[in-house]
Design a protein around this motif. Structure first.
Motif, PDB file in Angstrom:
ATOM      1  N   MET A  74       0.825  -1.204   0.000  1.00  0.00           N
ATOM      2  CA  MET A  74       0.000   0.000   0.000  1.00  0.00           C
ATOM      3  C   MET A  74       0.858   1.253   0.000  1.00  0.00           C
ATOM      4  N   GLU A  75       1.936   1.245   0.767  1.00  0.00           N
ATOM      5  CA  GLU A  75       2.802   2.420   0.851  1.00  0.00           C
ATOM      6  C   GLU A  75       3.503   2.673  -0.471  1.00  0.00           C
ATOM      7  N   GLU A  76       3.935   1.618  -1.146  1.00  0.00           N
ATOM      8  CA  GLU A  76       4.589   1.780  -2.445  1.00  0.00           C
ATOM      9  C   GLU A  76       3.639   2.389  -3.468  1.00  0.00           C
ATOM     10  N   LEU A  77       2.400   1.936  -3.483  1.00  0.00           N
ATOM     11  CA  LEU A  77       1.444   2.473  -4.443  1.00  0.00           C
ATOM     12  C   LEU A  77       1.108   3.925  -4.123  1.00  0.00           C
ATOM     13  N   ALA A  78       0.961   4.247  -2.850  1.00  0.00           N
ATOM     14  CA  ALA A  78       0.648   5.627  -2.459  1.00  0.00           C
ATOM     15  C   ALA A  78       1.768   6.588  -2.854  1.00  0.00           C
ATOM     16  N   ALA A  79       3.016   6.091  -2.898  1.00  0.00           N
ATOM     17  CA  ALA A  79       4.159   6.945  -3.224  1.00  0.00           C
ATOM     18  C   ALA A  79       4.428   7.057  -4.722  1.00  0.00           C
ATOM     19  N   ASP A  80       3.691   6.312  -5.539  1.00  0.00           N
ATOM     20  CA  ASP A  80       3.934   6.323  -6.979  1.00  0.00           C
ATOM     21  C   ASP A  80       3.581   7.681  -7.587  1.00  0.00           C
ATOM     22  N   THR A  81       4.412   8.151  -8.508  1.00  0.00           N
ATOM     23  CA  THR A  81       4.226   9.470  -9.113  1.00  0.00           C
ATOM     24  C   THR A  81       2.925   9.566  -9.896  1.00  0.00           C
ATOM     25  N   THR A  82       2.600   8.548 -10.677  1.00  0.00           N
ATOM     26  CA  THR A  82       1.371   8.575 -11.472  1.00  0.00           C
ATOM     27  C   THR A  82       0.140   8.595 -10.576  1.00  0.00           C
ATOM     28  N   VAL A  83       0.188   7.856  -9.485  1.00  0.00           N
ATOM     29  CA  VAL A  83      -0.932   7.860  -8.542  1.00  0.00           C
ATOM     30  C   VAL A  83      -1.116   9.255  -7.956  1.00  0.00           C
ATOM     31  N   ALA A  84      -0.021   9.881  -7.574  1.00  0.00           N
ATOM     32  CA  ALA A  84      -0.107  11.224  -6.992  1.00  0.00           C
ATOM     33  C   ALA A  84      -0.651  12.238  -7.988  1.00  0.00           C
ATOM     34  N   GLU A  85      -0.264  12.103  -9.263  1.00  0.00           N
ATOM     35  CA  GLU A  85      -0.640  13.099 -10.268  1.00  0.00           C
ATOM     36  C   GLU A  85      -2.011  12.853 -10.877  1.00  0.00           C
ATOM     37  N   ARG A  86      -2.359  11.573 -11.102  1.00  0.00           N
ATOM     38  CA  ARG A  86      -3.574  11.265 -11.849  1.00  0.00           C
ATOM     39  C   ARG A  86      -4.655  10.554 -11.037  1.00  0.00           C
ATOM     40  N   LEU A  87      -4.282  10.006  -9.885  1.00  0.00           N
ATOM     41  CA  LEU A  87      -5.232   9.207  -9.111  1.00  0.00           C
ATOM     42  C   LEU A  87      -5.262   9.648  -7.646  1.00  0.00           C
ATOM     43  N   PRO A  88      -5.565  10.917  -7.386  1.00  0.00           N
ATOM     44  CA  PRO A  88      -5.578  11.384  -5.992  1.00  0.00           C
ATOM     45  C   PRO A  88      -6.573  10.632  -5.114  1.00  0.00           C
ATOM     46  N   MET A  89      -7.677  10.189  -5.698  1.00  0.00           N
ATOM     47  CA  MET A  89      -8.670   9.424  -4.937  1.00  0.00           C
ATOM     48  C   MET A  89      -8.072   8.118  -4.424  1.00  0.00           C
ATOM     49  N   VAL A  90      -7.273   7.464  -5.261  1.00  0.00           N
ATOM     50  CA  VAL A  90      -6.627   6.218  -4.854  1.00  0.00           C
ATOM     51  C   VAL A  90      -5.597   6.494  -3.766  1.00  0.00           C
ATOM     52  N   ARG A  91      -4.793   7.519  -3.948  1.00  0.00           N
ATOM     53  CA  ARG A  91      -3.761   7.843  -2.960  1.00  0.00           C
ATOM     54  C   ARG A  91      -4.387   8.159  -1.604  1.00  0.00           C
ATOM     55  N   GLU A  92      -5.454   8.942  -1.605  1.00  0.00           N
ATOM     56  CA  GLU A  92      -6.104   9.294  -0.342  1.00  0.00           C
ATOM     57  C   GLU A  92      -6.684   8.062   0.343  1.00  0.00           C
ATOM     58  N   SER A  93      -7.270   7.153  -0.434  1.00  0.00           N
ATOM     59  CA  SER A  93      -7.845   5.943   0.163  1.00  0.00           C
ATOM     60  C   SER A  93      -6.754   5.070   0.782  1.00  0.00           C
ATOM     61  N   LEU A  94      -5.582   5.045   0.174  1.00  0.00           N
ATOM     62  CA  LEU A  94      -4.461   4.281   0.722  1.00  0.00           C
ATOM     63  C   LEU A  94      -3.950   4.904   2.015  1.00  0.00           C
ATOM     64  N   LEU A  95      -3.735   6.202   2.004  1.00  0.00           N
ATOM     65  CA  LEU A  95      -3.152   6.864   3.167  1.00  0.00           C
ATOM     66  C   LEU A  95      -4.117   6.914   4.345  1.00  0.00           C
ATOM     67  N   LEU A  96      -5.401   6.845   4.070  1.00  0.00           N
ATOM     68  CA  LEU A  96      -6.395   6.829   5.144  1.00  0.00           C
ATOM     69  C   LEU A  96      -6.713   5.409   5.604  1.00  0.00           C
ATOM     70  N   GLY A  97      -6.118   4.419   4.938  1.00  0.00           N
ATOM     71  CA  GLY A  97      -6.535   3.043   5.158  1.00  0.00           C
ATOM     72  C   GLY A  97      -5.901   2.332   6.324  1.00  0.00           C
ATOM     73  N   ALA A  98      -4.731   2.768   6.780  1.00  0.00           N
ATOM     74  CA  ALA A  98      -4.048   2.026   7.841  1.00  0.00           C
ATOM     75  C   ALA A  98      -2.884   2.866   8.354  1.00  0.00           C
ATOM     76  N   SER A  99      -2.189   2.324   9.359  1.00  0.00           N
ATOM     77  CA  SER A  99      -0.991   2.983   9.864  1.00  0.00           C
ATOM     78  C   SER A  99       0.153   2.792   8.864  1.00  0.00           C
ATOM     79  N   VAL A 100       1.205   3.596   9.024  1.00  0.00           N
ATOM     80  CA  VAL A 100       2.366   3.482   8.141  1.00  0.00           C
ATOM     81  C   VAL A 100       2.967   2.081   8.235  1.00  0.00           C
ATOM     82  N   GLN A 101       3.036   1.542   9.443  1.00  0.00           N
ATOM     83  CA  GLN A 101       3.612   0.211   9.623  1.00  0.00           C
ATOM     84  C   GLN A 101       2.839  -0.839   8.837  1.00  0.00           C
ATOM     85  N   LEU A 102       1.516  -0.783   8.900  1.00  0.00           N
ATOM     86  CA  LEU A 102       0.699  -1.750   8.167  1.00  0.00           C
ATOM     87  C   LEU A 102       0.792  -1.523   6.666  1.00  0.00           C
TER      88      LEU A 102
END
Length: 329
Positions: A74-102
């Motif tokens: 999940m952390e790798e996908l949230a950090a992806d450049t394309t996700v940040a630029e084109r898929l903010p909804m996906v990035r937000e769902s990842l970052l709100l989904g769990a702790s950094v450790q998980l």
């Protein structure tokens, strides 16, 4: 936790073969759900097949879609450049989904396959659970049910699907790539999940010896706006009471395209087709958003503990439609 055999698969075909040879075997990737259920005694597989070394890592953009390996975290996908630029909804769902450790352990494939957080399902001392023992009943219907579902629910089961990421991916018409004993297949994520009112004991179309190998996410048009809103009891490390994934394409105050999905209220990630139909071609106003939210929740099935989720889900969707569109009144 009872004793089990441990086997590490070296490639996808071997993993599929090992699963096919043992109908009770389970896969182990990040383990953030699997190991919890084994410790609770809900799952007791005699064999665990470690798939962490399979070549299912990597994120690759191909034209107007993003291909994500099932073992990407999940952390790798949230950090992806394309996700940040084109898929903010996906990035937000990842970052709100769990702790950094998980997020550093949990895989994308595992997230899509995570089991319900229903307290009755996760407590083997509770006999009435149609997910664990088909035909036994649903203790949640008569018990404390605040964290349970109202869409796709019935007296057979009101267990909630807890994934945040799956809600965003359902809204985007993501595809799931699957490998099994007879070959590979691709399933739209909107058709991947089964509602609990139909088959409480079976949550997806995935067969026993099949593996998710990757997820394909269509990239939205550059003009699209999107966001993910999660309403919960506390601001971190908590599951949603209601959530909304929204993507809109606007032109001079008119909604040309709408994609909407809800979380925290469904027995599966809930695509809100009725809302999309009402929003498309309509003016971006609070009145339009309210009508769409009403339509989305009109088939809700509640028990006393979940009745509050109907108005909460409506307000959550209206608020996120306002945020994404820029309409505040």
């Amino acid at each position: 936790m009872r004793a089990f055999d441990y086997v590490r698969a070296t490639d996808t075909r071997e993993a599929v073969r090992l699963l096919a040879d043992d109908p009770e075997a389970s896969c182990l990737a990040g383990g953030t759900t699997q190991l919890d259920l084994m410790k609770d005694g809900v799952l007791q597989p005699p064999r665990l097949i470690d798939i962490t070394r399979l070549p299912l890592h990597g994120i690759e953009r191909r034209d107007e879609s993003l291909h994500v390996g099932a073992l990407v975290t999940m952390e790798e996908l949230a950090a992806d450049t394309t996700v940040a630029e084109r898929l903010p909804m996906v990035r937000e769902s990842l970052l709100l989904g769990a702790s950094v450790q998980l997020r550093n352990m949990a895989t994308i494939g595992g997230n899509l396959l995570q089991r319900t957080r229903c307290r009755y399902f996760r407590d083997p001392t509770v006999p009435e659970c149609n997910k664990r023992a088909p035909g036994s009943g649903c203790a949640a219907v008569q018990g404390a049910a605040r964290m349970h579902a109202v869409l796709g629910a019935s007296e057979r089961c009101i267990a909630l699907h807890a994934s945040d990421l799956a809600v965003a991916l359902v809204a985007l018409d993501a595809l799931v790539h699957i490998q099994g004993p007879t070959g590979s297949r691709t399933v739209p994520l909107t058709e991947f999940y089964l509602t609990a009112d139909v088959s409480p004991e079976r949550e997806t179309v995935l067969e026993h010896a099949e593996l998710i190998t990757g997820v394909e996410i269509p990239l939205p048009p550059p003009a699209a706006r999107s966001g993910y809103l999660k309403v919960r009891d506390r601001t971190s490390y908590e599951f949603a009471l209601a959530s909304a994934a929204v993507q809109l394409v606007l032109d001079d105050g008119t909604i040309l395209e709408a994609r909407v999905a809800l979380g925290g209220v469904g027995t599966k990630p809930w695509r809100a087709h009725a809302a999309e139909h009402l929003l498309t071609g309509a003016p971006a106003t609070t009145a339009t958003f309210t009508e769409a939210a009403e339509a989305t929740m009109q088939d809700a099935w509640t028990v006393p503990g979940t009745a509050f989720k109907v108005p909460l889900a409506r307000r959550t969707l209206v608020r996120e439609l306002q945020t994404v569109s820029g309409v505040t009144a």
